[in-house]
Design a protein around this motif. Structure first.
Motif, PDB file in Angstrom:
ATOM      1  N   ILE A  50       2.220   6.681  12.295  1.00 54.90           N
ATOM      2  CA  ILE A  50       1.498   5.401  12.254  1.00 54.90           C
ATOM      3  C   ILE A  50       2.490   4.252  12.163  1.00 54.90           C
ATOM      4  N   TYR A  51       3.501   4.408  11.308  1.00 53.40           N
ATOM      5  CA  TYR A  51       4.500   3.353  11.148  1.00 53.40           C
ATOM      6  C   TYR A  51       5.283   3.147  12.441  1.00 53.40           C
TER       7      TYR A  51
ATOM      8  N   SER B  16       2.716  -1.442   2.030  1.00 52.07           N
ATOM      9  CA  SER B  16       2.183  -0.271   1.329  1.00 52.07           C
ATOM     10  C   SER B  16       2.530   1.011   2.068  1.00 52.07           C
ATOM     11  N   LEU B  17       2.517   0.957   3.373  1.00 52.62           N
ATOM     12  CA  LEU B  17       2.870   2.119   4.184  1.00 52.62           C
ATOM     13  C   LEU B  17       4.327   2.514   3.954  1.00 52.62           C
TER      14      LEU B  17
ATOM     15  N   MET C 251     -12.695   3.175   8.248  1.00 51.67           N
ATOM     16  CA  MET C 251     -11.539   3.583   7.498  1.00 51.67           C
ATOM     17  C   MET C 251     -10.775   2.326   7.071  1.00 51.67           C
ATOM     18  N   PRO C 252     -10.376   2.257   5.809  1.00 51.33           N
ATOM     19  CA  PRO C 252      -9.632   1.070   5.362  1.00 51.33           C
ATOM     20  C   PRO C 252      -8.244   1.011   5.996  1.00 51.33           C
ATOM     21  N   THR C 253      -7.761  -0.194   6.174  1.00 55.36           N
ATOM     22  CA  THR C 253      -6.413  -0.355   6.716  1.00 55.36           C
ATOM     23  C   THR C 253      -5.410  -0.434   5.581  1.00 55.36           C
ATOM     24  N   ILE C 254      -4.214  -0.024   5.877  1.00 58.44           N
ATOM     25  CA  ILE C 254      -3.125  -0.048   4.891  1.00 58.44           C
ATOM     26  C   ILE C 254      -2.125  -1.094   5.348  1.00 58.44           C
ATOM     27  N   GLY C 255      -1.700  -1.940   4.432  1.00 55.50           N
ATOM     28  CA  GLY C 255      -0.690  -2.933   4.755  1.00 55.50           C
ATOM     29  C   GLY C 255       0.633  -2.275   5.078  1.00 55.50           C
ATOM     30  N   LYS C 256       1.429  -2.958   5.848  1.00 54.36           N
ATOM     31  CA  LYS C 256       2.724  -2.397   6.271  1.00 54.36           C
ATOM     32  C   LYS C 256       3.650  -2.147   5.088  1.00 54.36           C
TER      33      LYS C 256
ATOM     34  N   GLU D  38       3.275   1.145  14.724  1.00 60.57           N
ATOM     35  CA  GLU D  38       3.271  -0.262  14.296  1.00 60.57           C
ATOM     36  C   GLU D  38       4.559  -0.970  14.708  1.00 60.57           C
TER      37      GLU D  38
END
Length: 78
Positions: free
Chosen positions: A54-55, A8-9, A1-6, A58
């Motif tokens: 998810i955020y 972008s999140l 699964m691709p990761t999403i930058g913070k 993080e």
């Protein structure tokens, strides 16, 4: 699964919240079918909740991130 930058999140969280607010506004019009907007808002809310979790996770690891309460007003379901 691709990761999403913070960053972008954060943008995704804000965009989903604005889309929900916009759909709620539009659904009040007499010329649209409210049920159509309720279904899509439900899906948006599910996605927003997933991304918010998810955020939040993080944020536990990266203390430099802005707290979610300052990014969106949406009440996250735990």
């Amino acid at each position: 699964m691709p990761t999403i930058g913070k960053a972008s999140l954060v943008i995704c969280l804000q965009a989903l919240e604005r889309a929900i607010e916009f759909n709620e506004f539009i659904s009040q019009s007499d010329t649209v079918e409210e049920n159509n907007y309720e279904e899509i808002n439900y899906r948006y809310e599910l996605t927003l909740n997933k991304l918010a979790k998810i955020y939040i996770e993080e944020c536990r690891f990266d203390k430099s991130l802005i707290p979610i309460e300052k990014i969106i007003k949406y009440k996250i379901v735990e």
